[in-house]
Design a protein around this motif. Structure first.
Motif, PDB file in Angstrom:
ATOM      1  N   THR A 113       0.853  -1.181   0.000  1.00 15.45           N
ATOM      2  CA  THR A 113       0.000   0.000   0.000  1.00 15.45           C
ATOM      3  C   THR A 113       0.891   1.234   0.000  1.00 15.45           C
ATOM      4  OG1 THR A 113      -1.687  -1.162   1.264  1.00 15.45           O
ATOM      5  CG2 THR A 113      -1.801   1.221   1.279  1.00 15.45           C
ATOM      6  N   VAL A 114       0.651   2.129  -0.930  1.00 12.74           N
ATOM      7  CA  VAL A 114       1.492   3.324  -0.994  1.00 12.74           C
ATOM      8  C   VAL A 114       0.750   4.503  -0.361  1.00 12.74           C
ATOM      9  CG1 VAL A 114       0.840   3.923  -3.371  1.00 12.74           C
ATOM     10  CG2 VAL A 114       3.012   4.728  -2.453  1.00 12.74           C
ATOM     11  N   ALA A 115       1.448   5.145   0.592  1.00 13.51           N
ATOM     12  CA  ALA A 115       0.857   6.282   1.308  1.00 13.51           C
ATOM     13  C   ALA A 115       1.436   7.574   0.759  1.00 13.51           C
ATOM     14  CB  ALA A 115       1.155   6.169   2.800  1.00 13.51           C
ATOM     15  N   VAL A 116       0.543   8.521   0.445  1.00 18.47           N
ATOM     16  CA  VAL A 116       0.962   9.793  -0.138  1.00 18.47           C
ATOM     17  C   VAL A 116       0.530  10.932   0.791  1.00 18.47           C
ATOM     18  CG1 VAL A 116       0.778  11.314  -2.150  1.00 18.47           C
ATOM     19  CG2 VAL A 116       0.695   8.829  -2.460  1.00 18.47           C
ATOM     20  N   ASN A 117       1.441  11.860   1.060  1.00 18.99           N
ATOM     21  CA  ASN A 117       1.116  13.016   1.906  1.00 18.99           C
ATOM     22  C   ASN A 117       0.321  14.054   1.126  1.00 18.99           C
ATOM     23  OD1 ASN A 117       2.690  12.596   4.547  1.00 18.99           O
ATOM     24  ND2 ASN A 117       4.216  12.160   2.962  1.00 18.99           N
ATOM     25  N   ILE A 118      -0.754  14.503   1.743  1.00 17.28           N
ATOM     26  CA  ILE A 118      -1.619  15.510   1.122  1.00 17.28           C
ATOM     27  C   ILE A 118      -1.673  16.694   2.073  1.00 17.28           C
ATOM     28  CG2 ILE A 118      -4.027  15.968   0.452  1.00 17.28           C
ATOM     29  CD1 ILE A 118      -2.719  14.030  -1.478  1.00 17.28           C
ATOM     30  N   LEU A 145      -5.047   0.070  -2.781  1.00 13.50           N
ATOM     31  CA  LEU A 145      -3.591   0.107  -2.621  1.00 13.50           C
ATOM     32  C   LEU A 145      -3.063   1.519  -2.355  1.00 13.50           C
ATOM     33  CD1 LEU A 145      -2.463  -2.487  -5.312  1.00 13.50           C
ATOM     34  CD2 LEU A 145      -2.746  -2.802  -2.845  1.00 13.50           C
ATOM     35  N   LEU A 146      -3.978   2.466  -2.242  1.00 12.51           N
ATOM     36  CA  LEU A 146      -3.571   3.848  -1.964  1.00 12.51           C
ATOM     37  C   LEU A 146      -4.039   4.276  -0.580  1.00 12.51           C
ATOM     38  CD1 LEU A 146      -2.388   6.577  -3.019  1.00 12.51           C
ATOM     39  CD2 LEU A 146      -4.697   7.114  -3.830  1.00 12.51           C
ATOM     40  N   LYS A 147      -3.156   4.985   0.109  1.00 11.69           N
ATOM     41  CA  LYS A 147      -3.531   5.576   1.389  1.00 11.69           C
ATOM     42  C   LYS A 147      -3.169   7.048   1.327  1.00 11.69           C
ATOM     43  CE  LYS A 147      -3.087   3.013   5.365  1.00 11.69           C
ATOM     44  NZ  LYS A 147      -2.406   2.458   6.560  1.00 11.69           N
ATOM     45  N   ILE A 148      -4.063   7.868   1.864  1.00 13.79           N
ATOM     46  CA  ILE A 148      -3.802   9.304   1.877  1.00 13.79           C
ATOM     47  C   ILE A 148      -3.460   9.722   3.296  1.00 13.79           C
ATOM     48  CG2 ILE A 148      -5.091  11.474   1.781  1.00 13.79           C
ATOM     49  CD1 ILE A 148      -6.089  10.616  -0.919  1.00 13.79           C
ATOM     50  N   GLU A 149      -2.318  10.406   3.449  1.00 12.43           N
ATOM     51  CA  GLU A 149      -1.899  10.859   4.772  1.00 12.43           C
ATOM     52  C   GLU A 149      -2.159  12.343   4.920  1.00 12.43           C
ATOM     53  OE1 GLU A 149       2.007   9.877   6.191  1.00 12.43           O
ATOM     54  OE2 GLU A 149       1.695   7.731   5.869  1.00 12.43           O
ATOM     55  N   LEU A 150      -2.926  12.673   5.945  1.00 12.08           N
ATOM     56  CA  LEU A 150      -3.223  14.072   6.243  1.00 12.08           C
ATOM     57  C   LEU A 150      -2.874  14.333   7.686  1.00 12.08           C
ATOM     58  CD1 LEU A 150      -6.618  14.101   4.460  1.00 12.08           C
ATOM     59  CD2 LEU A 150      -5.023  15.998   4.253  1.00 12.08           C
TER      60      LEU A 150
END
Ligand code: C2E
Ligand code: CA
Ligand code: CA
Ligand code: CA
Length: 279
Positions: A113-118, A145-150
């Motif tokens: 799972t890829v986590a992306v900073n928003i 497979l996507l995670k959003i990091e806030l």
């Protein structure tokens, strides 16, 4: 005393001036950085504390200027946020991370799972869910497979709006992680209202867990409460084996930090995963 006061002002002005000039320099070179292909994503492995295997990656942006100098995200992300340049940069990061996840999937790597900073600014934008959906489709990546990091503070800046966007993302099967948890003013009871998937405990709580009983107790109760709300717990900034083991014992689900690996270029990340999974 009078002259000293004056001299002090002069120094202060000079510092302010230098800061402002350097922010302006960064802003003007940021404007062209995407076109010039100066950004890169590094990936930091996230391990399951149950299996000790890599199950995720956090994408972290790197900026290499044409003169070879590296500028850390801590320096340019705040300027990108102030100027609104975070919108195109953030979209670039999301697109690049989704494409990378597809490459890994198609290589036959174990599921990651890829986590992306928003940033807060991206969240304020009404169409974050729509933009994300379009980027997933463009890349051909499954939403799960996507995670959003806030960050906690970005979420708290406009609670009603955040909840509305989170509901859209949840409907799309995209996971949301609250980053730097514990540094803001929210409580777990409050976060219960949000359709979130993961809490990332801020690094500042991890530092002291071995020698400070209070820190250990705080982590323990965060983990217990989070689990009662069906949230997954990630510890970031884990730097030693002793911290890694203790967090596993305390029930923390996922571990990220220099102890496992620093953020690395995509090719090195693949090598790490292969070694870690004994492939
Ligand atoms: P963050 O999201 O909290 O990311 C974690 C930071 O901690 C990263 O710094 C990472 O390199 C660092 N780190 C990881 N493990 C350890 C450890 O064991 N010990 C210590 N001391 N540090 C560790 P980095 O890469 O410099 O990024 C800094 C911040 O810049 C990030 O903090 C995030 O807020 C922001 N950022 C990075 N990439 C992006 C991006 O693509 N978009 C946005 N909006 N923000 C980003
Ligand atoms: Ca273990
Ligand atoms: Ca993060
Ligand atoms: Ca963080």
């Amino acid at each position: 005393a009078k002259t000293l006061g004056k001299a002090r002002y002069a120094v202060f002005d000079k510092e302010m001036h230098e800061k402002a000039v350097s922010a302006m320099d960064i802003e003007s070179s940021l404007r062209t950085a995407i076109e010039r292909d100066e950004f890169e994503l590094y990936y930091q492995p996230i391990l399951s504390s149950e299996t000790d295997r890599v199950i995720g990656a956090e994408a972290l942006i790197r900026w290499r200027k044409s003169d070879g100098g590296m500028i850390s995200p801590g320096e340019f992300i705040p300027i990108a946020e102030e100027t609104g340049l975070i919108l195109p940069i953030g979209e670039w990061a999301l697109r690049t991370a989704c494409r990378q996840a597809v490459v890994w999937r198609d290589m036959g790597l174990p599921e990651i799972t890829v986590a992306v900073n928003i940033s807060a600014r991206q969240l304020q934008r009404q169409d974050l869910a729509h933009v994300t959906q379009a980027l997933l489709e463009e890349a051909g990546l499954e939403a799960r497979l996507l995670k959003i990091e806030l960050t906690e503070s970005a979420v708290m800046a406009d609670v009603d709006h955040a909840i509305a966007i989170f509901k859209d993302l949840e409907r799309m099967n995209i996971k949301i992680s609250v980053d730097d948890f514990g540094t803001g003013y929210s409580s777990l009871a409050y976060l219960k209202r949000f359709p979130i998937h993961t809490l990332k405990i801020d690094r500042s709580f991890i530092n002291g867990i071995l020698d400070n009983e209070d820190d250990r107790a705080i982590i323990g109760s965060i983990i217990a409460m989070a689990h009662s709300l069906n949230l997954r717990l990630v510890a970031e900034g884990v730097e030693t084996e002793a911290q890694y083991e203790l967090l596993g014992k305390l029930g923390c689900d996922e571990i990220q930090g220099y102890y496992c690996s620093p953020p690395v270029p995509a090719a090195d990340f693949v090598a790490y995963v292969q070694k870690n999974h004994e492939l």
